[in-house]
Design an enzyme around this catalytic site. Structure first.
Site, mmCIF file in Angstrom:
data_model
loop_
_atom_site.group_PDB
_atom_site.id
_atom_site.type_symbol
_atom_site.label_atom_id
_atom_site.label_comp_id
_atom_site.label_asym_id
_atom_site.label_seq_id
_atom_site.Cartn_x
_atom_site.Cartn_y
_atom_site.Cartn_z
ATOM 1 N N GLU A 107 0.974 -1.056 0.030
ATOM 2 C CA GLU A 107 -0.085 -0.075 0.284
ATOM 3 C C GLU A 107 1.037 1.666 0.143
ATOM 4 O OE1 GLU A 107 -2.615 0.498 3.162
ATOM 5 O OE2 GLU A 107 -3.849 2.475 2.223
ATOM 6 N N LYS A 149 -2.329 -1.952 -3.565
ATOM 7 C CA LYS A 149 -3.108 -1.105 -3.144
ATOM 8 C C LYS A 149 -3.219 0.615 -2.952
ATOM 9 C CE LYS A 149 -6.345 -0.332 1.458
ATOM 10 N NZ LYS A 149 -6.495 -0.300 2.868
HETATM 11 P P1 13P Z 1 -9.252 4.060 4.025
HETATM 12 O O1 13P Z 1 -10.367 3.301 3.165
HETATM 13 O O2 13P Z 1 -10.136 4.919 5.243
HETATM 14 O O3 13P Z 1 -8.325 5.056 3.502
HETATM 15 O O4 13P Z 1 -8.797 3.340 5.358
HETATM 16 C C1 13P Z 1 -7.650 1.981 4.186
HETATM 17 C C2 13P Z 1 -6.610 2.058 4.704
HETATM 18 O O5 13P Z 1 -6.192 0.694 5.300
HETATM 19 C C3 13P Z 1 -5.610 2.756 5.516
HETATM 20 O O6 13P Z 1 -4.747 2.055 5.299
#
Ligand code: 13P
Length: 336
Positions: free
Chosen positions: A175, A217
């Site tokens: 991510e 992600k």
């Molecule tokens: P949000 O969808 O609220 O941005 O959170 C996703 C997430 O895992 C952030 O690390």
């Protein structure tokens, strides 16, 4: 097909997506206090087990990302949280980074920590039932940022994390989140997000990570939230697809977006258009925190014993996100 590829596909195929319920205790406390609920371990558990035992878990949620406190908790009915999630057919996952610190020599930027002792923690989480993990690198956009230093060091950490996770037979969610904060244009977001993602894959490849056994992600490509030039949902979908098509290697099975501060409806609309226009081979789905939980949290906070209505609210949101993951969402279905 490798085992890791099978797990990744099970989480994100057929309109399923990920419920990101991995808020740290600090973040969860902010969320609960904003709706006037005390942030106790019991209340954090009650809200989460309410979501995890919803009907929609079976149909629309392929995986749930947990926080360390939650993966170790037992429900009010005596079942472990990973068992509750698995019983609905979803896969339990765990956030394994331990948050961000200021980056040395670029102190306004962040570096994510958590590599020390990670192998041992992964072993423990696997035994608790986790089969996938998450690590978030975070980048801000401004004239100077993200710096090469932040891009390189976060990519390096994401790659070392991913290699360790695959060694532990789990699927790493990679991510890299480029924040929407700022007054930058969507084109700048496109350029910076592409640079960040490309560097992540350079490092993942260098660290011999099996790209067919990860899930990316990313953020969607948006104008900064302070920008006067907001672009349409259609343009967001086009720019997001352009970014991913040019930066993600073809071996990656799928992409699960974060919502990043978009409203529930915006995050749903944008994902729907991304799928309608999807000219890539990647599965495109959701890994939402706020955009899956916000309304349900609001409903629950009115009466924390009202499980049914909280679940109904969550079921609707999860269904809408799933329709968007198939490119089949519409305003009519949203408001039915
Ligand atoms: P949000 O969808 O609220 O941005 O959170 C996703 C997430 O895992 C952030 O690390």
């Amino acid at each position: 097909m490798s085992e890791l590829n099978k797990i990744a596909l099970k989480i994100i195929s057929n309109g399923k997506g990920i419920l990101a319920a991995d808020e740290s205790n600090g973040t969860m406390t902010k969320r609960l206090e904003a709706v006037n609920v005390n942030s106790t371990p019991e209340n954090r558990l009650l809200f989460r087990e309410t979501l995890f035992s919803s009907e929609s878990m079976k149909k629309y949620i392929g995986g749930v990302i947990l926080y360390d406190e939650t993966i170790n908790q037992t429900t009010n009915f005596g079942e472990s949280i990973p068992d509750l999630i698995s019983s609905s057919g979803a896969i339990p996952g765990i956030k394994v980074d331990i948050g961000t610190k200021s980056l040395a020599n670029s102190s306004e930027e962040k570096i994510t920590e958590g590599l020390d002792g990670l192998r041992e923690r992964l072993d423990k989480y696997y035994k608790l039932g986790a089969r996938f993990t998450k690590w978030r690198g975070v980048y801000t956009i401004s004239n100077k940022y993200p710096s090469k230093l932040a891009i390189n060091s976060n990519a390096h950490a994401l790659a070392r994390y991913s290699a360790l996770v695959q060694e532990s037979k789990m699927v790493p969610i990679v991510e890299p989140e480029v924040l929407m904060d700022g007054d930058h244009s969507a084109d700048i977001c496109l350029r910076k997000t592409s640079e960040v993602i490309k560097k992540c894959f350079d490092e993942l490849i260098f660290h011999k990570v099996d790209l067919s056994g990860i899930i990316l992600k990313p953020n969607m490509v948006l104008s900064g939230n302070q920008s006067k030039n907001q672009i349409s949902n259609e343009e967001i979908s086009q720019k997001t697809l352009e970014c991913l098509k040019n930066s993600v290697p073809i071996e990656v099975p799928g992409i699960a977006f974060l919502s990043g501060g978009q409203s529930e409806i915006e995050a749903t609309k944008n994902l729907n258009l991304i799928n309608k226009n999807n000219n890539t081979k990647f599965i495109m789905t959701f890994s939402y925190g706020r955009a899956l939980q916000q309304s349900a949290l609001g409903k629950w906070s009115k009466n924390i014993k009202n499980i049914k209505e909280t679940q109904n609210t969550f079921n609707h949101r999860a269904k809408m996100c799933s329709l968007a993951a198939l490119g089949k969402w519409s305003n009519e279905l949203e408001n039915k």
